[in-house]
Motif scaffolding. Structure first.
Motif, short mmCIF file in Angstrom:
data_model
loop_
_atom_site.label_atom_id
_atom_site.label_comp_id
_atom_site.label_asym_id
_atom_site.label_seq_id
_atom_site.Cartn_x
_atom_site.Cartn_y
_atom_site.Cartn_z
N GLU A 183 0.74 -1.23 0.02
CA GLU A 183 -0.06 0.08 0.09
C GLU A 183 0.82 1.22 0.01
O GLU A 183 2.03 1.36 0.65
CB GLU A 183 -0.79 0.04 1.22
N ALA A 184 0.55 2.30 -0.97
CA ALA A 184 1.30 3.45 -0.96
C ALA A 184 0.24 4.43 0.34
O ALA A 184 -0.45 4.90 -0.33
CB ALA A 184 1.32 4.05 -2.30
N VAL A 185 1.03 4.74 1.43
CA VAL A 185 0.22 5.50 2.47
C VAL A 185 0.30 6.75 2.04
O VAL A 185 -0.94 7.35 2.12
CB VAL A 185 1.01 5.01 3.69
N ASP A 186 1.47 7.36 1.57
CA ASP A 186 1.51 8.56 1.15
C ASP A 186 2.56 8.64 0.15
O ASP A 186 2.92 7.53 -0.29
CB ASP A 186 1.60 9.77 1.86
N GLU A 187 2.92 9.81 -0.51
CA GLU A 187 3.87 9.93 -1.43
C GLU A 187 5.17 8.87 -1.34
O GLU A 187 5.85 8.49 -2.10
CB GLU A 187 4.23 11.20 -1.98
N HIS A 188 5.50 9.34 0.01
CA HIS A 188 6.87 8.59 0.54
C HIS A 188 6.57 7.73 1.52
O HIS A 188 7.97 7.37 2.14
CB HIS A 188 7.89 9.95 0.76
N THR A 189 5.82 6.88 1.81
CA THR A 189 5.64 5.92 2.72
C THR A 189 4.95 4.76 2.04
O THR A 189 3.81 4.84 1.45
CB THR A 189 4.75 6.59 3.90
N VAL A 190 5.44 3.45 2.27
CA VAL A 190 5.07 2.31 1.94
C VAL A 190 4.90 1.22 2.78
O VAL A 190 5.67 1.38 3.87
CB VAL A 190 5.97 1.66 0.63
N GLN A 191 3.67 0.61 3.08
CA GLN A 191 3.38 -0.33 3.80
C GLN A 191 3.24 -1.66 3.22
O GLN A 191 2.27 -1.65 2.55
CB GLN A 191 1.81 0.02 4.68
N ILE A 192 3.85 -2.64 3.78
CA ILE A 192 3.95 -4.08 3.23
C ILE A 192 3.50 -4.98 3.89
O ILE A 192 3.86 -5.09 5.37
CB ILE A 192 5.27 -4.65 2.52
N THR A 193 2.16 -5.57 3.87
CA THR A 193 1.52 -6.57 4.65
C THR A 193 1.98 -8.02 4.22
O THR A 193 1.96 -8.11 3.01
CB THR A 193 -0.02 -6.14 4.71
N LEU A 194 2.29 -8.65 5.11
CA LEU A 194 2.67 -10.24 4.76
C LEU A 194 1.55 -11.29 5.31
O LEU A 194 1.04 -11.02 5.97
CB LEU A 194 4.17 -10.63 5.77
N LYS A 195 1.70 -12.42 4.38
CA LYS A 195 0.76 -13.59 4.56
C LYS A 195 1.20 -14.22 5.91
O LYS A 195 0.27 -14.54 6.71
CB LYS A 195 0.76 -14.38 3.40
N GLU A 196 2.31 -14.08 6.19
CA GLU A 196 2.73 -14.78 7.58
C GLU A 196 4.42 -14.06 7.88
O GLU A 196 4.70 -13.53 6.91
CB GLU A 196 3.34 -16.28 7.49
N PRO A 197 4.77 -13.92 8.99
CA PRO A 197 5.88 -13.46 9.43
C PRO A 197 7.05 -13.96 8.65
O PRO A 197 7.18 -15.15 8.33
CB PRO A 197 6.09 -13.93 10.90
N SER A 198 7.87 -12.85 8.14
CA SER A 198 8.92 -13.35 7.33
C SER A 198 10.02 -12.38 7.57
O SER A 198 10.36 -11.40 6.60
CB SER A 198 8.38 -13.47 5.87
#
Length: 504
Positions: A133-148
């Motif tokens: 997800e592009a939270v804002d222009e300079h912030t990215v949030q990556i969600t994982l299926k499981e901890p990795s």
């Protein structure tokens, strides 16, 4: 004494170099062991390709000289408490070589491309990603299926390299023909089996720390040819200097040697489940065990590498925190090897081994050929150009090959990309669900001691199944013009040119 054909090869190599581009004010000529397969971070699989891509395509994160994760296009990052969400803050004011802005949407595009592109080789490395997800222009949030936990380390390599979304969409699978990234150098040309030319990107955010106007990379499989070109002044920097040449190069005042202990390994990979598999090898674990027992790893190190490498029997070198000391490098045991052949119910086995064309690996193969021949394994050595070899291996149309893995800072990445069920780099076409489960458990925890116990379980499975017979761990040995200042080798063996200059 050098064989006659080497002199011919050298003459050809030196002659070809006369056609090198010379339009830039300052040119750094670099000799690589091979010609890269592709210059697309999503599809590249060759080690030499990483040298070129390091200067062409910046990554979200990099590693430092100690092998620790360091900022690059991401200036900071943070894990959620459950290790299932990774948030990056991105560097501002960065542009791609085509003038397009680097931002959170570009990161989202790149990660999704690596996950969904049909010919991507990065899928297994970042398969834990569920969404970006592009939270804002300079912030990215990556969600994982499981901890990795290994994901961050994966993003310090090609999975984290950012290409221009505009160029990616326009070129598709042909991106490698004209790559557009955001690194300190931009693409000029790639003449297959001859040269790759990059030129300095004036709008790079840290352009002042890069001091060459042009980089010219050339693939030279023969280490003697690389060294002769360095001595003649045709090359300024060469990778993988032969261990047997270190002493003589050190004695030359106009040259310098820069070694660093590597993270990876070299080994014999057997085709276990592919269409080209030798059934006596693939279906009889005892034969693979006999093969391993017949090898004197220390003799290989002494004869071929003058003792400068480390013998090995695991995906990690003995110096690694994750090395299982309860399963040390075995001594050669011919009688035990013969007993294993009897256990398998075979007297003789014929095996074809694909080996890259460089002299060192050819010599390693010849020594192994003699050793396993003593127990009834008749091994035919088939010299094969590296990119051709890798293509054959990916298709499963081989019996065994001698290839190395350059290694990664996270231990998971020395196993999963090559041996997980269905992984793109699983040349062995090997699948053990118990191994996959253990690796998944190891990826879910951050505590080093807990992870170490899990990797011990993984190593015990691999030492029983032996889809790969691990042989040795190399040093990355660079040689260069003594006037080249500020060059520091990194444990991943990749050439980095920040701060490097050529003295007058």
């Amino acid at each position: 004494m050098k064989p006659i054909h080497l002199a011919l090869m050298t003459g050809i190599a030196l002659g070809v170099l006369g056609a090198a581009p010379a339009s830039a004010q300052s040119v750094l000529n670099i000799a690589l062991q091979d010609d890269p397969d592709t210059l697309d971070p999503a599809t590249n699989w060759s080690f030499v390709g990483r040298h070129v891509l390091q200067s062409l395509c910046d990554k979200l994160v990099d590693i430092d000289a100690e092998g620790q994760i360091a900022p690059m296009l991401a200036t900071s990052w943070e894990w959620s408490d459950d290790s299932k969400m990774l948030t990056f803050k991105l560097r501002e004011g960065v542009t791609f070589h085509d003038g397009e802005p680097f931002n959170a949407e570009a990161v989202k595009y790149n990660l999704e491309r690596a996950l969904t592109m049909e010919i991507s080789r990065r899928k297994a490395e970042i398969s834990s990603i569920d969404s970006v997800e592009a939270v804002d222009e300079h912030t990215v949030q990556i969600t994982l299926k499981e901890p990795s936990v290994p994901l961050l380390a994966a993003l310090s390599d090609r999975a984290g390299m950012m290409i221009s979304p505009k160029a990616g969409e326009e070129l598709g699978e042909n991106f490698t023909s004209s790559p557009v990234c955001s690194g300190p150098y931009k693409f000029v040309e790639h003449v297959a089996q001859d040269r790759i030319v990059l030129e300095k990107f004036a709008d790079y955010y840290n352009a002042g720390d890069y001091h060459f106007d042009q980089l010219v990379f050339r693939g030279m499989p023969d280490s003697n040819v690389r060294l002769l070109n360095l001595r003649s002044g045709q090359m300024d920097l060469i990778e993988r200097l032969a261990a047997t040449d270190v002493a003589s190069v050190k004695s030359e005042s106009n040259l310098a040697v820069s070694p660093v202990v590597g993270l990876g390994y070299y080994g014999i990979t057997f085709d276990i489940g592919g269409e080209g598999a030798n059934l006596d090898i693939a279906q009889k674990q005892a034969v693979r065990e006999a093969f391993s027992l017949a090898i004197d790893r220390n003799a290989i190190n002494q004869v071929v590498f003058e003792g400068q490498f480390a013998t090995g029997n695991q995906p990690f070198p003995p110096s690694s925190f994750y090395y299982d000391k309860d399963n040390p490098v075995p001594e050669r045991d011919v009688e035990a090897a013969r007993a294993k052949m009897q256990e398998a119910g075979v007297d003789e086995v014929e095996l074809e081994l694909l080996v890259p064309t460089d002299p060192e690996r050819q010599q390693v193969a010849q020594i192994i050929q003699a050793m396993v021949g003593e127990i009834g394994i008749k091994m035919e050595i088939k010299p094969t150009e590296l990119m051709t070899l890798l293509d054959i291996a990916r298709q499963g149309k081989f019996q065994a090959h001698l290839v190395g893995w350059s290694g990664r800072v996270d231990p998971d990445l020395n196993i999963t990309p090559m041996l997980a069920c269905g992984a793109a780099g699983n040349d062995a076409h090997y699948c053990n669900e118990e191994l996959d489960a253990v690796l998944a458990e190891a990826r879910a925890v951050a505590d080093p001691e807990t992870r170490k116990a899990k990797y011990k379980e993984a190593v015990e499975i691999l030492l029983h199944d032996l889809p790969i017979v691990y042989l040795y761990h190399s040093q990355w040995i660079f040689a260069h013009n003594a006037k080249l200042q500020g060059f520091n080798p990194y444990p991943d063996g990749i050439i980095r040119l920040v701060g490097v200059t050529m003295a007058e």
